[in-house]
Design an enzyme around this catalytic site. Sequence first.
Site, PDB file in Angstrom:
ATOM      1  N   CYS A  12       0.843  -1.201   0.000  1.00 56.47           N
ATOM      2  CA  CYS A  12       0.000   0.000   0.000  1.00 56.47           C
ATOM      3  C   CYS A  12       0.876   1.248   0.000  1.00 56.47           C
ATOM      4  O   CYS A  12       1.724   1.430   0.881  1.00 56.47           O
ATOM      5  CB  CYS A  12      -0.913  -0.032   1.227  1.00 56.47           C
ATOM      6  N   CYS A  20       0.577   3.332   3.237  1.00 58.48           N
ATOM      7  CA  CYS A  20       1.294   2.673   4.344  1.00 58.48           C
ATOM      8  C   CYS A  20       2.797   2.903   4.190  1.00 58.48           C
ATOM      9  O   CYS A  20       3.500   3.145   5.179  1.00 58.48           O
ATOM     10  CB  CYS A  20       0.994   1.180   4.375  1.00 58.48           C
ATOM     11  N   ASP A  24      -0.727  16.344  -1.675  1.00 55.81           N
ATOM     12  CA  ASP A  24      -1.129  15.472  -2.771  1.00 55.81           C
ATOM     13  C   ASP A  24      -0.172  15.665  -3.945  1.00 55.81           C
ATOM     14  O   ASP A  24       0.189  16.780  -4.310  1.00 55.81           O
ATOM     15  CB  ASP A  24      -2.563  15.809  -3.198  1.00 55.81           C
ATOM     16  N   HIS A  52      -3.786   0.879   8.526  1.00 50.55           N
ATOM     17  CA  HIS A  52      -4.414   0.665   7.220  1.00 50.55           C
ATOM     18  C   HIS A  52      -5.897   0.327   7.366  1.00 50.55           C
ATOM     19  O   HIS A  52      -6.256  -0.695   7.928  1.00 50.55           O
ATOM     20  CB  HIS A  52      -3.731  -0.471   6.449  1.00 50.55           C
ATOM     21  N   ASN A  89     -13.428  10.096  -0.552  1.00 51.60           N
ATOM     22  CA  ASN A  89     -13.994   9.214  -1.574  1.00 51.60           C
ATOM     23  C   ASN A  89     -14.019   7.807  -0.978  1.00 51.60           C
ATOM     24  O   ASN A  89     -12.961   7.231  -0.700  1.00 51.60           O
ATOM     25  CB  ASN A  89     -13.140   9.254  -2.845  1.00 51.60           C
ATOM     26  N   GLY A 124     -14.908   7.406  -6.671  1.00 50.38           N
ATOM     27  CA  GLY A 124     -13.679   7.981  -7.198  1.00 50.38           C
ATOM     28  C   GLY A 124     -12.444   7.635  -6.387  1.00 50.38           C
ATOM     29  O   GLY A 124     -11.374   8.183  -6.636  1.00 50.38           O
ATOM     30  N   HIS A 151      -6.565   3.090   0.608  1.00 48.11           N
ATOM     31  CA  HIS A 151      -6.210   3.321   2.019  1.00 48.11           C
ATOM     32  C   HIS A 151      -6.942   4.610   2.387  1.00 48.11           C
ATOM     33  O   HIS A 151      -6.708   5.657   1.762  1.00 48.11           O
ATOM     34  CB  HIS A 151      -4.689   3.453   2.158  1.00 48.11           C
ATOM     35  N   HIS A 175      -8.313   8.013   3.261  1.00 48.81           N
ATOM     36  CA  HIS A 175      -7.652   9.313   3.348  1.00 48.81           C
ATOM     37  C   HIS A 175      -8.685  10.414   3.226  1.00 48.81           C
ATOM     38  O   HIS A 175      -9.708  10.250   2.555  1.00 48.81           O
ATOM     39  CB  HIS A 175      -6.573   9.463   2.264  1.00 48.81           C
ATOM     40  N   HIS A 224      -9.217  14.275   1.982  1.00 46.64           N
ATOM     41  CA  HIS A 224      -8.662  15.363   1.181  1.00 46.64           C
ATOM     42  C   HIS A 224      -8.983  16.696   1.855  1.00 46.64           C
ATOM     43  O   HIS A 224     -10.128  16.937   2.251  1.00 46.64           O
ATOM     44  CB  HIS A 224      -9.303  15.401  -0.218  1.00 46.64           C
TER      45      HIS A 224
HETATM   46  P1  AMP Z   1      -8.630   9.193  -4.185  1.00 43.79           P
HETATM   47  O1  AMP Z   1      -9.105   9.384  -5.587  1.00 43.79           O
HETATM   48  O2  AMP Z   1      -9.599   9.736  -3.166  1.00 43.79           O
HETATM   49  O3  AMP Z   1      -8.216   7.762  -3.894  1.00 43.79           O
HETATM   50  O4  AMP Z   1      -7.359  10.101  -4.041  1.00 43.79           O
HETATM   51  C1  AMP Z   1      -6.052   9.617  -4.115  1.00 43.79           C
HETATM   52  C2  AMP Z   1      -5.146  10.801  -4.143  1.00 43.79           C
HETATM   53  O5  AMP Z   1      -3.846  10.352  -3.815  1.00 43.79           O
HETATM   54  C3  AMP Z   1      -5.056  11.492  -5.512  1.00 43.79           C
HETATM   55  O6  AMP Z   1      -5.438  12.864  -5.369  1.00 43.79           O
HETATM   56  C4  AMP Z   1      -3.578  11.325  -5.898  1.00 43.79           C
HETATM   57  O7  AMP Z   1      -3.065  12.441  -6.561  1.00 43.79           O
HETATM   58  C5  AMP Z   1      -2.921  11.120  -4.541  1.00 43.79           C
HETATM   59  N1  AMP Z   1      -1.679  10.363  -4.558  1.00 43.79           N
HETATM   60  C6  AMP Z   1      -1.434   9.176  -5.160  1.00 43.79           C
HETATM   61  N2  AMP Z   1      -0.175   8.768  -4.929  1.00 43.79           N
HETATM   62  C7  AMP Z   1       0.399   9.721  -4.149  1.00 43.79           C
HETATM   63  C8  AMP Z   1       1.690   9.892  -3.562  1.00 43.79           C
HETATM   64  N3  AMP Z   1       2.659   8.973  -3.736  1.00 43.79           N
HETATM   65  N4  AMP Z   1       1.930  10.999  -2.831  1.00 43.79           N
HETATM   66  C9  AMP Z   1       0.965  11.922  -2.653  1.00 43.79           C
HETATM   67  N5  AMP Z   1      -0.282  11.823  -3.171  1.00 43.79           N
HETATM   68  C10 AMP Z   1      -0.558  10.736  -3.910  1.00 43.79           C
HETATM   69 ZN    ZN Z   2      -2.328   1.255   3.614  1.00 41.12          ZN
END
Ligand code: AMP
Ligand code: ZN
Length: 109
Positions: free
Chosen positions: A4, A7, A30, A46, A85, A91, A96, A98, A100
Site C-alpha cells: 500500500c 502505508c 497530494d 491501514h 472518496n 472515485g 487506504h 484518506h 482530502h
Molecule cells: P482518491 O481518488 O480519493 O483515492 O485520491 C487519491 C489521491 O492520492 C489522488 O489525489 C492522488 O493524486 C494522490 N496520490 C497518489 N499517490 C500519491 C503519492 N505517492 N503521494 C501523494 N499523493 C498521492
Molecule cells: Zn495502507
Amino acid sequence: MSECIFCKIAARELPAEIVFEDEKTIAFKDINPHAPVHVLLVPKQHYTLLDDLPENEEEAGRLLLNVKKVAAILGISGGYKVLVNNGQSAGQVVPHLHVHLLAGKKFAL
Ligand code: AMP
Ligand code: ZN
C-alpha cells in the site's frame, strides 16, 4: 499492508511532503493537486475504506480534528473543502482511507 503506497509513506519507505504527523495520522501534500492547497490526511493504521474505520469515537474524531489542525498549520484563510472518496464508484483510487483537504480556489459542490 506491504504493497500500500500510503502505508509506505507512513513508514517513510516512500517520499512525501509531510506537513503534519501525530501518533495515528500523517498528512502530506497530494502529488497531483486539484487546488492550490491539497493535502491528504491518512490514518497510519491501514483501513481500506471509511466503512472500515472502527467504532472508536476518539480515533474518528481525532482524524477530523486533525483536518482543522492542518488547516491552521497551513495558514488557510477563506475556507476549505474536506472530502472522502469511499469506494471506487465514489472515485477512490488509493485503497487506504484518506481525507482530502483542499483550499485556495472557489469550489462547486
Ligand atoms: P482518491 O481518488 O480519493 O483515492 O485520491 C487519491 C489521491 O492520492 C489522488 O489525489 C492522488 O493524486 C494522490 N496520490 C497518489 N499517490 C500519491 C503519492 N505517492 N503521494 C501523494 N499523493 C498521492
Ligand atoms: Zn495502507
